[in-house]
Enzyme design. Structure first.
Site, PDB file in Angstrom:
ATOM      1  CG  HIS A 187      -1.954   1.024   1.216  1.00  0.00           C
ATOM      2  ND1 HIS A 187      -2.473   1.546   2.364  1.00  0.00           N
ATOM      3  CD2 HIS A 187      -2.584   1.660   0.206  1.00  0.00           C
ATOM      4  CE1 HIS A 187      -3.379   2.459   2.072  1.00  0.00           C
ATOM      5  NE2 HIS A 187      -3.464   2.549   0.763  1.00  0.00           N
ATOM      6  CG  ASP A 200       9.417   7.765 -22.450  1.00  0.00           C
ATOM      7  OD1 ASP A 200      10.543   7.640 -21.929  1.00  0.00           O
ATOM      8  OD2 ASP A 200       8.895   8.877 -22.632  1.00  0.00           O
ATOM      9  CG  HIS A 216       8.947  16.186 -18.551  1.00  0.00           C
ATOM     10  ND1 HIS A 216       8.424  14.943 -18.827  1.00  0.00           N
ATOM     11  CD2 HIS A 216      10.145  16.233 -19.188  1.00  0.00           C
ATOM     12  CE1 HIS A 216       9.263  14.266 -19.585  1.00  0.00           C
ATOM     13  NE2 HIS A 216      10.316  15.023 -19.822  1.00  0.00           N
ATOM     14  CD1 TRP A 248       6.003  15.369 -21.148  1.00  0.00           C
ATOM     15  CD2 TRP A 248       4.823  15.424 -23.040  1.00  0.00           C
ATOM     16  NE1 TRP A 248       6.364  16.505 -21.834  1.00  0.00           N
ATOM     17  CE2 TRP A 248       5.648  16.564 -23.007  1.00  0.00           C
ATOM     18  CE3 TRP A 248       3.988  15.255 -24.154  1.00  0.00           C
ATOM     19  CZ2 TRP A 248       5.669  17.511 -24.016  1.00  0.00           C
ATOM     20  CZ3 TRP A 248       4.014  16.200 -25.155  1.00  0.00           C
ATOM     21  CH2 TRP A 248       4.849  17.302 -25.068  1.00  0.00           C
ATOM     22  N   GLY A 249       5.350   9.805 -21.924  1.00  0.00           N
ATOM     23  CA  GLY A 249       4.855   8.460 -21.651  1.00  0.00           C
ATOM     24  C   GLY A 249       5.450   7.868 -20.393  1.00  0.00           C
ATOM     25  CG  ASN A 250       8.144   9.066 -18.770  1.00  0.00           C
ATOM     26  OD1 ASN A 250       8.578   8.039 -19.262  1.00  0.00           O
ATOM     27  ND2 ASN A 250       8.484  10.268 -19.207  1.00  0.00           N
TER      28      ASN A 250
END
Length: 151
Positions: free
Chosen positions: A20, A28, A98, A121-123
């Site tokens: 938890h 990316d 970012h 921005w594929g994070n």
């Protein structure tokens, strides 16, 4: 042989360590993963595997209580943002800069999973939760207000 779910031994084992509030980042291909991070590198080629596939497979195995993404996602990659909002409809969403995603959050993550994604921005950060009915659904147990709606 394992029949379903995540077959990658390293990723499956890493997911089993999560509890938890732990954070797992799915990133990316170009993400600068800190040297000290627990890294699971799945990248094979451009967009193999892609971000959405990896996130979906992980989400099928863990309980996601929160999702964090760069503030640029909401403005500059709205299709990814729409997909996340749909996929994690019950989760709490937040944004960070970012720079925070690449720095501070990367250092907080218990696990970082690198995909082959070539996506701006594929994070995406996933905060682990608990199965509320399993934990608070027993007779005589009173769930806190913040979980009552999930019972």
């Amino acid at each position: 042989m394992k029949r379903t779910g995540i077959l990658n031994a390293q990723l499956s084992g890493a997911l089993a360590t999560l509890g938890h509030t732990d954070l797992i980042l799915v990133v990316d291909a170009g993400f600068p993963i800190p040297r000290e991070a627990q890294r699971v590198d799945l990248a094979i080629a451009q967009n193999v595997p892609d971000l959405r596939t990896v996130i979906s497979l992980i989400a099928d195995e863990i309980i996601v209580e929160g999702v964090v993404r760069a503030d640029d996602v909401t403005s500059n990659n709205p299709k990814l943002d729409e997909w996340l909002l749909d996929r994690f409809a019950d989760a709490e969403f937040s944004t960070r800069s970012h720079a925070d995603m690449l720095g501070e959050l990367a250092l907080q993550a218990k696990v970082i999973v690198r995909t082959g994604a070539f996506e701006p921005w594929g994070n995406i950060g996933l905060f682990c939760g608990v199965d509320v009915p399993q934990w608070f659904g027993g007779e005589g147990i009173i769930a806190p207000d913040y979980y009552a709606s999930k019972l």
